[in-house]
Enzyme design. Structure first.
Site, PDB file in Angstrom:
ATOM      1  N   ASP A 188       0.845  -1.200   0.000  1.00  0.00           N
ATOM      2  CA  ASP A 188       0.000   0.000   0.000  1.00  0.00           C
ATOM      3  C   ASP A 188       0.877   1.246   0.000  1.00  0.00           C
ATOM      4  OD1 ASP A 188      -2.280   1.848   0.875  1.00  0.00           O
ATOM      5  OD2 ASP A 188      -3.282  -0.092   0.896  1.00  0.00           O
ATOM      6  N   ASP A 197       0.513   3.131  18.161  1.00  0.00           N
ATOM      7  CA  ASP A 197      -0.201   1.856  18.236  1.00  0.00           C
ATOM      8  C   ASP A 197       0.614   0.682  17.703  1.00  0.00           C
ATOM      9  OD1 ASP A 197      -2.214   3.428  19.190  1.00  0.00           O
ATOM     10  OD2 ASP A 197      -3.755   2.728  17.805  1.00  0.00           O
ATOM     11  N   HIS A 220      -3.696   5.983   3.658  1.00  0.00           N
ATOM     12  CA  HIS A 220      -4.388   4.755   3.240  1.00  0.00           C
ATOM     13  C   HIS A 220      -3.672   3.507   3.752  1.00  0.00           C
ATOM     14  CE1 HIS A 220      -5.878   1.776   0.223  1.00  0.00           C
ATOM     15  NE2 HIS A 220      -6.968   2.523   0.225  1.00  0.00           N
ATOM     16  N   ASN A 315     -14.142  -0.059  -6.068  1.00  0.00           N
ATOM     17  CA  ASN A 315     -15.202   0.862  -5.615  1.00  0.00           C
ATOM     18  C   ASN A 315     -15.911   1.514  -6.800  1.00  0.00           C
ATOM     19  OD1 ASN A 315     -14.171   0.358  -3.056  1.00  0.00           O
ATOM     20  ND2 ASN A 315     -12.876   2.187  -3.076  1.00  0.00           N
ATOM     21  N   SER A 389     -11.229  -1.189  -0.040  1.00  0.00           N
ATOM     22  CA  SER A 389      -9.878  -1.134   0.547  1.00  0.00           C
ATOM     23  C   SER A 389      -9.901  -1.425   2.036  1.00  0.00           C
ATOM     24  CB  SER A 389      -9.284   0.268   0.365  1.00  0.00           C
ATOM     25  OG  SER A 389      -8.844   0.454  -0.944  1.00  0.00           O
TER      26      SER A 389
END
Lengths: 443, 77
Positions: A188, A197, A220, A315, A389
């Site tokens: 990606d 995190d 993204h 999409n 996605s």
């Protein structure tokens, strides 16, 4: 919830009772399933008083003749590890006894009589019921309470303080698996390597975009890594990541501006396969209808080497305007798994692309892909966005859990994901085998 | 010049070096040899694509696609 307008158990009006409660017709013989044995250890039939034993290996490729099945007290199908046995309850008990020497018996069940499924009248009746059902369903579509028995109630999932709706829907929160030891490659825009995190996680990052580092300058990629591999207990907010102990492989194949070419993507796949990642997640695509030969070859050769490529269906639909769209490349290669997107009511997300006619262009499975909360580069930290996605890394994370739970890889892992997915009352051209689900205790 | 991906057939994956040498000789400017996948990426003049397709062991030669994400602030990605 069971809709009162449908019978709880399938049955025909005018039948004397629902089909499911009819007594099964049996032959009086028993079907004995034997434990797997490396050696050729036999069952000690004699202990149970069974003397006439036929073995399928004594017959030619034509199989065991029906007369033998009728005459022998026991017929062993060696290839299957199954025997058909004429035995009374006392003999069955001896066979099943744990103290019995020889090959162990796993189960004994009555032999059933099977019939051709339906006569023409039954077929016509079932057809009529099917049409009635469809009409009822359309009439009830608005209140979404039309789910029959055995199907997931038309829940509306919501983000809670504990977990996002997607984590709940795929049942990651009740799974004991974490993806531990499983490499998940996310190809990606990279990852925010400073995101708190992911502190302490095993992250291997590599850029395949000329002149750019693996650090995510778009967002993204960080979102997709978050969904597939994010932490079990983020220091703030709900759990949003599936495979929280997976080894993360960040392959940057899309630039900070969000674009990439086949060359970089294929290089990323090659890298992930070389690093023996069982799961490769690709939330990217081009709106072309034809399967692209390099992706078919890459998908097949990755599967051969134990890596499953999971890609977004695309999409390009707008179902609100009646346009169902189509699965783009690389997801339309038969060797690559294509993922559609569901909303909180497990209905199709309006943008989620539909299967193309012909081989390979189909949606294989679906995942949560509407208003999905996940990680975003700092200082934003979290963001909620939609897309196939976002559905794709849910499936990738679940694939890692199954890879951990079963040891399966490649096509076997693919089959497991489909077999274990939750069937939905939606067209298979939109959701394939349905909603992906995490392995649960005892599964 | 066209950016291309050259897919090498299964029967020639074991002799990739020879295929790559022939591709170069036929006009391919090689970017990467992806040995694990049996795919070679690079670029070539449009007029050379048919010659590349004729190289022994080549299964297909395809122009590279461009994949583009919506901008980061888009609601659907």
């Amino acid at each position: 919830m069971i809709d009162p307008s449908f019978p709880a158990v399938p049955g025909h009006p005018g039948d004397d009772g629902p089909a499911a409660v009819r007594q099964a017709e049996t032959t009086g013989r028993q079907i004995v399933v034997l434990a797997d044995a490396d050696d050729d250890a036999g069952v000690e039939w004699g202990r149970a008083g069974i003397r006439e034993v036929a073995d399928s290996r004594d017959f030619a490729a034509g199989g065991v003749p029906p007369e033998t099945l009728d005459e022998a007290q026991a017929t062993v199908f060696a290839q299957l590890g199954i025997a058909v046995v004429t035995a009374d309850p006392g003999q069955v008990a001896v066979l099943q006894s744990a103290e019995s020497p020889g090959r162990r018996v796993l189960s004994v069940s009555p032999e059933l009589v099977h019939h051709v499924l339906q006569d023409v009248l039954d077929y016509a009746r079932a057809y009529r019921d099917g049409v009635d059902d469809a009409v009822e369903r359309m009439l009830h579509a608005r209140d979404r309470n039309a789910d029959g028995p055995g199907l997931r109630a038309a829940a509306r999932f919501e983000d809670t303080a504990q977990a996002t709706w997607g984590i709940q829907a795929v049942r990651a929160d009740s799974s004991s698996c974490s993806g531990r030891g499983i490499g998940v490659a996310v190809l990606d825009t990279g990852l925010d390597l400073e995101h708190p995190d992911f502190a302490g996680r095993t992250v291997t990052a590599q850029s395949f975009v000329p002149g750019e580092q693996a650090q995510d300058g778009h967002g993204h990629g960080t979102h997709c890594v978050g969904t597939s591999c994010g932490p079990r207990s983020p220091s703030t907010g709900p759990r949003y990541g599936v495979a929280y102990e997976a080894d993360i492989f960040v392959g940057k194949v899309l630039s900070d501006a969000g674009s990439g070419t086949d060359g970089g993507i294929l290089a990323g796949i090659d890298w992930a396969v070389s690093n023996a990642c069982p799961v490769i997640s690709m939330s990217l695509g081009a709106d072309v209808m034809q399967a692209h030969p390099p992706y078919s070859a890459a998908g097949a050769r990755a599967l051969e080497q134990g890596s499953l490529i999971i890609a977004a269906a695309g999409n390009n639909a707008d179902r609100r305007a009646g346009r169902p769209g189509f699965v783009g490349a690389p997801a339309n290669s038969p060797e690559i798994m294509a993922v559609g997107a569901l909303d909180q009511e497990l209905a199709m997300a309006y943008f989620s692309a539909r299967s193309l006619p012909g081989r390979g262009g189909q949606v294989d499975i679906a995942g949560p892909g509407y208003q999905v909360l996940s990680a975003w580069p700092m200082p934003t930290r979290y963001r909620s966005i939609s897309g196939t996605s976002m559905a794709t890394p849910h499936v990738a994370g679940i694939a890692a859990l199954w890879a951990e739970a079963t040891g399966r890889r490649g096509l076997e892992l693919w089959a497991t994901l489909c077999r274990e997915s939750d069937r939905l009352l939606l067209p298979s051209v939109d959701v394939g085998s349905g909603l992906c689900l995490a392995p649960q205790e005892g599964a | 010049m066209t950016h291309v991906s050259v897919t090498v057939g299964d029967d020639h994956r074991g002799s990739l070096d020879g295929v790559v040498a022939n591709l170069r000789a036929s006009g391919l400017q090689v970017d990467q040899v992806l040995g694990t996948l049996g795919i070679v990426t690079g670029s070539a003049p449009d007029g050379a694509l048919d010659a590349l397709r004729g190289v022994e062991g080549v299964a297909s030669v395809d122009a590279q696609l461009t994949h583009r994400l919506p901008p980061p602030d888009a609601a659907v990605q």
